[in-house]
Design a protein around this motif. Structure first.
Motif, mmCIF file in Angstrom:
data_model
loop_
_atom_site.group_PDB
_atom_site.id
_atom_site.type_symbol
_atom_site.label_atom_id
_atom_site.label_comp_id
_atom_site.label_asym_id
_atom_site.label_seq_id
_atom_site.Cartn_x
_atom_site.Cartn_y
_atom_site.Cartn_z
ATOM 1 N N ASP A 87 0.995 -1.216 0.258
ATOM 2 C CA ASP A 87 0.204 -0.128 -0.154
ATOM 3 C C ASP A 87 0.390 1.288 -0.025
ATOM 4 O O ASP A 87 1.142 2.132 0.699
ATOM 5 N N ALA A 88 1.832 1.384 -1.115
ATOM 6 C CA ALA A 88 2.760 2.475 -0.900
ATOM 7 C C ALA A 88 2.946 2.582 -2.787
ATOM 8 O O ALA A 88 2.449 2.200 -3.219
ATOM 9 N N TYR A 126 4.274 -10.021 5.425
ATOM 10 C CA TYR A 126 4.359 -9.125 6.322
ATOM 11 C C TYR A 126 2.231 -9.388 6.655
ATOM 12 O O TYR A 126 1.936 -10.012 5.642
ATOM 13 N N GLN A 128 -0.310 -8.519 7.529
ATOM 14 C CA GLN A 128 -1.217 -7.565 7.585
ATOM 15 C C GLN A 128 -2.574 -6.758 7.045
ATOM 16 O O GLN A 128 -3.378 -5.761 6.693
ATOM 17 N N TRP A 166 -0.389 -7.533 13.813
ATOM 18 C CA TRP A 166 -0.086 -7.175 12.418
ATOM 19 C C TRP A 166 1.574 -7.958 12.598
ATOM 20 O O TRP A 166 2.009 -7.694 14.474
ATOM 21 N N SER A 172 9.564 -4.547 7.332
ATOM 22 C CA SER A 172 8.226 -4.140 6.898
ATOM 23 C C SER A 172 7.858 -2.572 7.310
ATOM 24 O O SER A 172 8.700 -2.163 8.445
ATOM 25 N N GLN A 173 7.223 -1.244 6.308
ATOM 26 C CA GLN A 173 6.922 0.062 6.825
ATOM 27 C C GLN A 173 5.858 0.660 6.025
ATOM 28 O O GLN A 173 5.249 -0.887 4.996
ATOM 29 N N THR A 174 5.293 1.005 6.654
ATOM 30 C CA THR A 174 4.144 1.504 6.026
ATOM 31 C C THR A 174 3.966 3.340 6.238
ATOM 32 O O THR A 174 4.596 4.362 6.554
ATOM 33 N N SER A 175 3.886 3.467 4.436
ATOM 34 C CA SER A 175 3.953 5.031 3.738
ATOM 35 C C SER A 175 2.631 6.334 4.818
ATOM 36 O O SER A 175 1.687 5.617 5.472
ATOM 37 N N HIS A 285 3.292 7.628 9.221
ATOM 38 C CA HIS A 285 4.273 6.634 9.071
ATOM 39 C C HIS A 285 4.592 5.586 9.612
ATOM 40 O O HIS A 285 5.004 6.416 10.841
#
Length: 347
Positions: A87-88, A126, A128, A166, A172-175, A285
């Motif tokens: 989702d980025a 991930y 999520q 999660w 892993s990262q979230t924008s 973020h």
């Protein structure tokens, strides 16, 4: 209008968290009245300690064997990407698209193995799923934590609309994005590193419409493809990457001066046993650090937000066209942030 909007940024920061850049920390859960008065109504984030210290999850979930045994019969939704950013925005055909992960439904022990063996630029797994996944896919873990946070439920006036689990690691990262929920985010193991911007900073994130695409993954070849959805669908998404690479930093700063030259985001690290209250419509973020066993696990509670006058104000502000002239910025400070990983962040 430019000066008025920039003054609004400053005033909101002063009224919410001040200019220190620090998010308020509470040593114990507030009462329902305190939470409503001091945080929900003013739309103000905070980090709360000792709210989940009684959860069995804090001692049991860091152990892979416990999770695998408890969820041995569970099939879960696992999100796969080549970079850890689902989702980025991602490059496709000399442009950018909004990329969603490849989702596989696998037995939980297999999912945990893939998460643990994630390797950037090859495959990052991930868990999520969202969509109330804790109460469906992970219901076998329900006894290990609370179904809701009582003081928050009383303050908001309803139980959570969704409870999500999660499970990932440091890859892993979230924008940057926002949610139309009051979010109580409880970290069970590992750490989560948040950058936060109030809703009034909407222009600084350059929300634009990007064509939607989805990764597909072949377990035979170990390779990903990224394909545009058909028919074409466009997703409004934040354009700013707060941690551009050394190679792209000059270009990113030139394209998004409102972000890089404006007030710094609020930063906080949420450690195991702590809860972040993330107010509705705040942009955030997220990066994460894994525990000694290689996992970062969190449970979050989404409560329906009140669609009141604040929501109307935000949409009015978002409708205003805003342009600025790029101005120089000292790049040394940003370069330090690019070089530092999540483990270097301070709350």
């Amino acid at each position: 209008m430019k000066e008025e909007i920039e003054e609004l940024w400053r005033e909101v920061r002063d009224l919410s968290l001040g200019n220190s850049g620090n998010v308020d920390r509470l040593e114990s859960p507030p009462s329902a009245v305190e939470f409503l008065r001091d945080f929900i109504t003013p739309n103000k984030p905070c980090v709360i300690s000792n709210a989940i210290s009684h959860w069995p999850a804090l001692s049991s979930w860091p152990h892979h064997s416990y999770l695998s045994q408890t969820l041995s019969a569970a099939t879960v939704s696992l999100h796969l990407t080549p970079t850890g950013a689902a989702d980025a925005l991602a490059p496709l055909h000399s442009s950018l698209c909004f990329a969603s992960a490849h989702v596989q439904h696998v037995p939980f022990p297999e999912a945990l193995s893939l998460i643990s063996s994630s390797e950037p630029h090859k495959l990052v797994a991930y868990a999520q799923q969202q969509n109330d996944c804790f109460r469906s896919e992970y219901s076998s873990l329900a006894a290990d934590c609370d179904p809701h946070l009582g003081w928050a439920t009383e303050a908001i006036g309803s139980e959570p609309e969704a409870v999500n689990l999660w499970i990932g690691n440091q890859h892993s990262q979230t924008s940057f994005h926002k949610d139309h929920y009051e979010n109580l985010y409880a970290v069970v193991t590992g750490e989560k590193h948040f950058l936060l911007l109030p809703p009034t900073d909407v222009h600084r994130l350059y929300i634009r419409h990007y064509p939607a695409a989805t990764y597909t993954y072949s377990s035979d070849t170990g390779e990903f493809d990224l394909e545009l959805e058909k028919p074409t669908r466009y997703v409004p998404w934040c354009s700013v990457d707060p941690y551009p690479s050394v190679e792209t930093v000059d270009d990113e700063m030139a394209k998004f001066p409102l972000y890089f030259n404006g007030p710094r985001p609020f930063e906080c690290t949420v450690k195991a046993g702590e809860v972040l209250y993330l107010p509705s419509m705040w942009f955030h973020h997220v990066r994460q650090s894994a525990d000694a066993g290689g996992l970062a696990i969190a449970v979050n509670y989404w409560y329906d937000m009140q669609f009141d006058i604040k929501y109307a104000y935000f949409h009015f502000l978002q409708s205003i066209q805003y342009r600025s002239t790029p101005s120089p910025m000292l790049k040394d400070k940003l370069a330090e942030e690019i070089d530092s990983g999540p483990d270097d962040n301070e709350s």
